[in-house]
Design a protein around this motif. Structure first.
Motif, short mmCIF file in Angstrom:
data_model
loop_
_atom_site.label_atom_id
_atom_site.label_comp_id
_atom_site.label_asym_id
_atom_site.label_seq_id
_atom_site.Cartn_x
_atom_site.Cartn_y
_atom_site.Cartn_z
N LEU A 1 0.82 -1.21 0.00
CA LEU A 1 0.00 0.00 0.00
C LEU A 1 0.86 1.26 0.00
N VAL A 2 1.95 1.27 0.74
CA VAL A 2 2.78 2.46 0.82
C VAL A 2 3.33 2.84 -0.56
N LEU A 3 3.59 1.87 -1.41
CA LEU A 3 4.05 2.17 -2.78
C LEU A 3 2.89 2.66 -3.64
N GLN A 4 1.70 2.11 -3.44
CA GLN A 4 0.53 2.61 -4.15
C GLN A 4 0.27 4.06 -3.78
N GLU A 5 0.41 4.38 -2.50
CA GLU A 5 0.23 5.75 -2.04
C GLU A 5 1.28 6.68 -2.64
#
Length: 190
Positions: A113-117
């Motif tokens: 998720l942190v990379l998607q963000e």
């Protein structure tokens, strides 16, 4: 200032890439566009990263080759912006294959998720560049013309001032984000 930005984005995280999260990220970008830059003292910066982590991020982003080659190579359709699928390829390249090693390089939704963000934040940077032809309100609307800009990343391109600032932000954001996953930017092949 990058560390402060990360802290604010953490406040928006809800655990799933939802419409509310996207609006929170857009609101954060809009807030930055309308407020004065903030000065963070060395003591305050240590709240977010250790001195060694801060120095490592700064050192990597002094050499934009860490991101420019992978940006250019990842833009498979050559339209000047990275789609979500191209962002997966870019992230795998800049991390030295970390996504592949973790088994999460198949799709954007498989990424942490942190990379998607980070992709949403970098895609929506266009909101902060209203004087550029590609920057205007609503420019990060997930269309074919929205995404992380690759201008200035080509092998024969010399980035102008705006491109240099943008590429430096991309580098810092990717370095920070990968660091949160215990991964890192890797030097490009020589």
């Amino acid at each position: 200032m990058m560390r402060h930005r990360q802290h604010r984005n953490n406040m928006c995280s809800s655990g799933a890439m939802s419409t509310a999260l996207r609006w929170c990220l857009l609101a954060t970008a809009a807030l930055y566009a309308t407020t004065k830059p903030m000065t963070v003292s060395a003591e305050e910066a240590d709240i977010f990263f250790t001195r060694e982590e801060t120095e490592a991020i700064s050192a990597q982003c002094e050499n934009l080759d860490y991101v420019t080659g992978p940006l250019y190579a990842s833009d498979a359709d050559g339209n000047g912006v990275l789609s979500q699928d191209e962002f997966v390829v870019f992230t795998d390249l800049v991390s030295g294959g970390w996504l592949s090693d973790m088994g999460v390089a198949d799709s954007f939704q498989d990424m942490p998720l942190v990379l998607q963000e980070a992709n949403v934040v970098l895609t929506c940077l266009c909101e902060l560049y209203s004087t550029e032809p590609w920057g205007q309100p609503g420019c990060c609307d997930n269309t074919a013309t929205s995404g992380i800009r690759t201008n200035g990343s080509g092998p024969d391109e010399k980035p102008d001032t705006v491109q240099l600032e943008y590429l430096t932000y991309v580098c810092g954001t990717m370095s920070e984000t990968l660091g949160r996953l215990n991964a890192k930017l890797v030097a490009p092949p020589s």
